[in-house]
Design a protein around this motif. Structure first.
Motif, mmCIF file in Angstrom:
data_model
loop_
_atom_site.group_PDB
_atom_site.id
_atom_site.type_symbol
_atom_site.label_atom_id
_atom_site.label_comp_id
_atom_site.label_asym_id
_atom_site.label_seq_id
_atom_site.Cartn_x
_atom_site.Cartn_y
_atom_site.Cartn_z
ATOM 1 N N SER A 24 24.485 4.795 -12.099
ATOM 2 C CA SER A 24 24.248 4.374 -10.690
ATOM 3 C C SER A 24 22.938 4.666 -10.148
ATOM 4 O O SER A 24 22.693 5.328 -9.274
ATOM 5 N N THR A 25 21.826 4.266 -11.166
ATOM 6 C CA THR A 25 20.560 4.632 -10.787
ATOM 7 C C THR A 25 19.871 3.567 -9.770
ATOM 8 O O THR A 25 20.646 2.560 -9.705
ATOM 9 N N HIS A 26 18.748 4.003 -9.041
ATOM 10 C CA HIS A 26 17.998 2.992 -8.249
ATOM 11 C C HIS A 26 17.604 1.808 -8.712
ATOM 12 O O HIS A 26 17.946 0.610 -8.001
ATOM 13 N N ALA A 31 19.156 -4.045 -9.217
ATOM 14 C CA ALA A 31 19.040 -5.399 -10.011
ATOM 15 C C ALA A 31 20.542 -5.919 -9.697
ATOM 16 O O ALA A 31 20.720 -7.143 -9.741
ATOM 17 N N ALA A 32 21.459 -5.059 -9.305
ATOM 18 C CA ALA A 32 22.806 -5.516 -8.792
ATOM 19 C C ALA A 32 22.695 -6.406 -7.544
ATOM 20 O O ALA A 32 23.523 -7.201 -7.263
ATOM 21 N N ARG A 70 27.910 9.419 -3.232
ATOM 22 C CA ARG A 70 26.529 10.180 -3.374
ATOM 23 C C ARG A 70 25.776 9.042 -3.962
ATOM 24 O O ARG A 70 24.445 9.288 -3.711
ATOM 25 N N THR A 71 25.807 8.305 -4.791
ATOM 26 C CA THR A 71 25.294 7.246 -5.208
ATOM 27 C C THR A 71 25.332 5.941 -4.841
ATOM 28 O O THR A 71 24.311 4.855 -5.296
ATOM 29 N N THR A 72 26.181 5.644 -3.803
ATOM 30 C CA THR A 72 26.470 4.281 -3.383
ATOM 31 C C THR A 72 26.728 3.378 -4.481
ATOM 32 O O THR A 72 26.059 2.092 -4.535
ATOM 33 N N LEU A 308 12.851 -0.539 3.588
ATOM 34 C CA LEU A 308 14.230 -1.140 3.368
ATOM 35 C C LEU A 308 14.414 -1.123 1.642
ATOM 36 O O LEU A 308 15.736 -1.054 1.232
ATOM 37 N N ASP A 309 13.470 -0.872 0.804
ATOM 38 C CA ASP A 309 13.748 -0.700 -0.504
ATOM 39 C C ASP A 309 13.694 0.920 -0.763
ATOM 40 O O ASP A 309 13.921 0.983 -2.413
#
Length: 349
Positions: A24-26, A31-32, A70-72, A308-309
């Motif tokens: 679950s990376t940034h 991309a999701a 923790r990683t949303t 926002l990013d």
């Protein structure tokens, strides 16, 4: 009370931390977009994490959801476990458990819930379900929806039925939500209509999502701490400023309050003790303290927090969504007060 995790609970939490941390990376979350990370969901199910919840209990689920928060990570884990696995295991008939649980365990079935009951759905005399729920989390991914009627029980609805419509809805957090419309569909009653099933599932949901909020807040605070330690102003780290230290300390205490109240409610549930008041307490902390923490996380980032990013903004969105889900602080506090007053009257009679 003993919140010390069992070996099985610790192992499940450790596995969840590794999978969420690795995948679950940034970049993957970006991309999701607002949808689910389907590959991450497959990985979690292949590792057996949803299935493990039946063994590790609600406290184990809270520990797992902390790692998700923790990683949303954008997967329907909380909804499937609360409204699917745990609800069917606790309240379903033997036939329903045999038929429904395998798909929920391996991820081929995804559950969500139209909770809490707010009068949007009614049941006709012939058992058909009518009405609409403005938004249901993870509805776009769901194969089954647990529809709540506080007076007449819980009903399982398949999203593929012709009398069921799911209209995509964008919420504050990217939870693949949708508006649920029921036009005479015949739902399947969960179990035999046992009294208290709705209240139990709602308390379970409030506890689980409080655990998720604890993780969201911990992740937001960790990012803020890293930023203030590494960012310098006038030749020294921002973290050396007293105002920054105090704001971070308050956020830490709020996060711990969410965590410990969620742990207590989950532990009592697993021990089959009364936990309605504790679940409401955890929900109140998750709402009131949760929004304070995610606001602090953004503020401690300074101007960067307005981007926002930036990853911290995702924690802000999740924290605000969880603030209102299943009842905002004021609603939950009113419900808790009524519960305590009722219990006091019963004790004195």
């Amino acid at each position: 009370m003993d919140f010390t995790p069992s070996d099985e609970q610790s192992a499940a939490q450790g596995l969840a931390a590794r999978i969420f941390g690795d995948l679950s990376t940034h970049e993957r979350l970006t991309a999701a977009g607002t949808g689910t990370d389907a590959e991450l969901w497959k990985e979690l199910c292949a590792a057996g994490l949803p299935a493990a919840v039946e063994d590790v209990g609600l406290l184990g689920l809270v520990l797992i959801l902390e790692e998700q928060g923790r990683t949303t990570a954008q997967v329907p884990l909380a909804a499937t476990c609360v409204y699917g696995l745990l609800a069917v295991a606790a309240h379903g008939t033997a036939e329903q458990r045999e038929r429904l649980l395998p798909g929920l365990r391996d991820g081929t079935a995804v559950a969500t819930g139209a909770f809490p009951a707010r009068g949007g759905v009614h049941i006709a005399e012939d058992g058909a379900l009518y009405g609409a729920v403005p938004w249901v989390p993870w509805l776009r991914d769901a194969t089954h929806v647990l529809v709540a009627d506080a007076e007449r029980g819980l009903w399982i609805v398949r999203t593929g039925e012709p009398d069921v419509t799911a209209v995509p809805v964008e919420t504050t957090a990217p939870w693949s939500a949708g508006r649920l419309v029921l036009d005479g569909v015949r739902g399947e009653r969960l179990g035999n209509g046992q009294p208290g099933a709705y209240a139990d599932v709602l308390a379970t949901a409030r506890t689980a999502f409080a655990g998720l909020q604890a993780g969201v807040c911990a992740g937001s605070l960790a990012r803020a701490v890293h930023h203030t330690v590494t960012r310098e102003q006038f030749g020294r780290p921002l973290s050396t400023n007293q105002g920054v230290l105090l704001r971070a300390a308050d956020a830490h205490m709020d996060t711990e309050a969410i965590r410990v109240t969620a742990y207590e409610a989950a532990w009592r549930h697993d021990e089959q003790r009364a936990c309605a008041a504790q679940a409401l307490t955890a929900a109140w902390w998750a709402s009131e303290a949760g929004k304070r923490v995610v606001h602090a996380g953004q503020h401690l980032h300074g101007g960067t927090g307005a981007d926002l990013d930036h990853p911290v903004h995702r924690h802000f969105l999740w924290g605000r969504q969880l603030d209102a889900y299943l009842g905002c602080g004021g609603e939950v506090l009113e419900e808790l007060g009524l519960l305590l007053a009722h219990s006091s009257q019963e004790g004195s009679s």
